[in-house]
Design a protein around this motif. Structure first.
Motif, PDB file in Angstrom:
ATOM      1  N   ILE A  53      57.683 -30.237  30.484  1.00 32.39           N
ATOM      2  CA  ILE A  53      58.972 -30.581  29.878  1.00 32.39           C
ATOM      3  C   ILE A  53      58.818 -30.802  28.378  1.00 32.39           C
ATOM      4  N   ILE A  54      57.727 -31.401  27.950  1.00 30.54           N
ATOM      5  CA  ILE A  54      57.488 -31.603  26.517  1.00 30.54           C
ATOM      6  C   ILE A  54      57.422 -30.257  25.809  1.00 30.54           C
ATOM      7  N   GLU A  55      56.698 -29.295  26.380  1.00 29.03           N
ATOM      8  CA  GLU A  55      56.599 -27.967  25.773  1.00 29.03           C
ATOM      9  C   GLU A  55      57.950 -27.257  25.749  1.00 29.03           C
ATOM     10  N   GLU A  98      60.441 -26.006  22.471  1.00 31.68           N
ATOM     11  CA  GLU A  98      61.060 -24.683  22.350  1.00 31.68           C
ATOM     12  C   GLU A  98      62.569 -24.799  22.147  1.00 31.68           C
ATOM     13  N   PHE A  99      63.228 -25.689  22.900  1.00 38.21           N
ATOM     14  CA  PHE A  99      64.665 -25.882  22.743  1.00 38.21           C
ATOM     15  C   PHE A  99      65.002 -26.415  21.351  1.00 38.21           C
ATOM     16  N   ILE A 100      64.212 -27.357  20.872  1.00 32.75           N
ATOM     17  CA  ILE A 100      64.453 -27.910  19.536  1.00 32.75           C
ATOM     18  C   ILE A 100      64.352 -26.810  18.488  1.00 32.75           C
ATOM     19  N   ASN A 101      63.312 -25.981  18.594  1.00 31.95           N
ATOM     20  CA  ASN A 101      63.173 -24.868  17.643  1.00 31.95           C
ATOM     21  C   ASN A 101      64.332 -23.886  17.757  1.00 31.95           C
ATOM     22  N   LEU A 102      64.772 -23.615  18.972  1.00 32.57           N
ATOM     23  CA  LEU A 102      65.893 -22.713  19.187  1.00 32.57           C
ATOM     24  C   LEU A 102      67.166 -23.268  18.564  1.00 32.57           C
ATOM     25  N   TYR A 103      67.452 -24.549  18.785  1.00 29.02           N
ATOM     26  CA  TYR A 103      68.643 -25.158  18.208  1.00 29.02           C
ATOM     27  C   TYR A 103      68.579 -25.181  16.682  1.00 29.02           C
ATOM     28  N   LYS A 104      67.412 -25.416  16.129  1.00 28.63           N
ATOM     29  CA  LYS A 104      67.262 -25.367  14.665  1.00 28.63           C
ATOM     30  C   LYS A 104      67.540 -23.961  14.153  1.00 28.63           C
ATOM     31  N   PHE A 105      67.053 -22.954  14.856  1.00 26.27           N
ATOM     32  CA  PHE A 105      67.264 -21.562  14.467  1.00 26.27           C
ATOM     33  C   PHE A 105      68.748 -21.214  14.528  1.00 26.27           C
ATOM     34  N   ILE A 106      69.426 -21.636  15.612  1.00 25.87           N
ATOM     35  CA  ILE A 106      70.862 -21.364  15.746  1.00 25.87           C
ATOM     36  C   ILE A 106      71.638 -22.044  14.634  1.00 25.87           C
ATOM     37  N   GLU A 107      71.290 -23.284  14.337  1.00 27.12           N
ATOM     38  CA  GLU A 107      71.971 -24.010  13.257  1.00 27.12           C
ATOM     39  C   GLU A 107      71.746 -23.313  11.922  1.00 27.12           C
ATOM     40  N   PHE A 108      70.521 -22.857  11.683  1.00 32.71           N
ATOM     41  CA  PHE A 108      70.199 -22.156  10.442  1.00 32.71           C
ATOM     42  C   PHE A 108      71.011 -20.870  10.330  1.00 32.71           C
ATOM     43  N   LYS A 109      71.122 -20.119  11.416  1.00 33.53           N
ATOM     44  CA  LYS A 109      71.870 -18.845  11.404  1.00 33.53           C
ATOM     45  C   LYS A 109      73.356 -19.068  11.195  1.00 33.53           C
TER      46      LYS A 109
END
Length: 85
Positions: free
Chosen positions: A66-68, A72-83
């Motif tokens: 779950i930590i891993e 991945e979800f945190i990075n994905l959400y950051k990427f979506i926010e950046f886009k």
């Protein structure tokens, strides 16, 4: 209570729990190596089985997964926010 304060409290608990896990894992490895040595000498050695310990191991492995996934979800959400900005 601020987020920073919460993160500090979580860090303290994680550190304490990490040392506890390290301690028990080290003891388990030592006992397993001892069992190998005894078996090599031809003596019988019965390792105890515990459903509780098996459950604890499963919970630890699930937590690691779950930590891993969370990373991945945190990075994905950051990427979506950046886009989107």
């Amino acid at each position: 209570m601020s987020v920073k304060s919460n993160q500090k409290n979580i860090s303290i608990d994680l550190e304490t729990n990490s040392f506890t896990i390290i301690t028990y894992a080290g003891k388990a490895k030592s006992l397993a190596m001892q069992a190998i040595s005894i078996a090599k000498e031809g003596q019988g050695y019965q390792l105890p089985f515990s459903v509780l310990f098996m459950h604890a191991e499963d919970q630890l492995n699930s937590s690691q997964m779950i930590i891993e996934i969370s990373k991945e979800f945190i990075n994905l959400y950051k990427f979506i926010e950046f886009k989107n900005n």
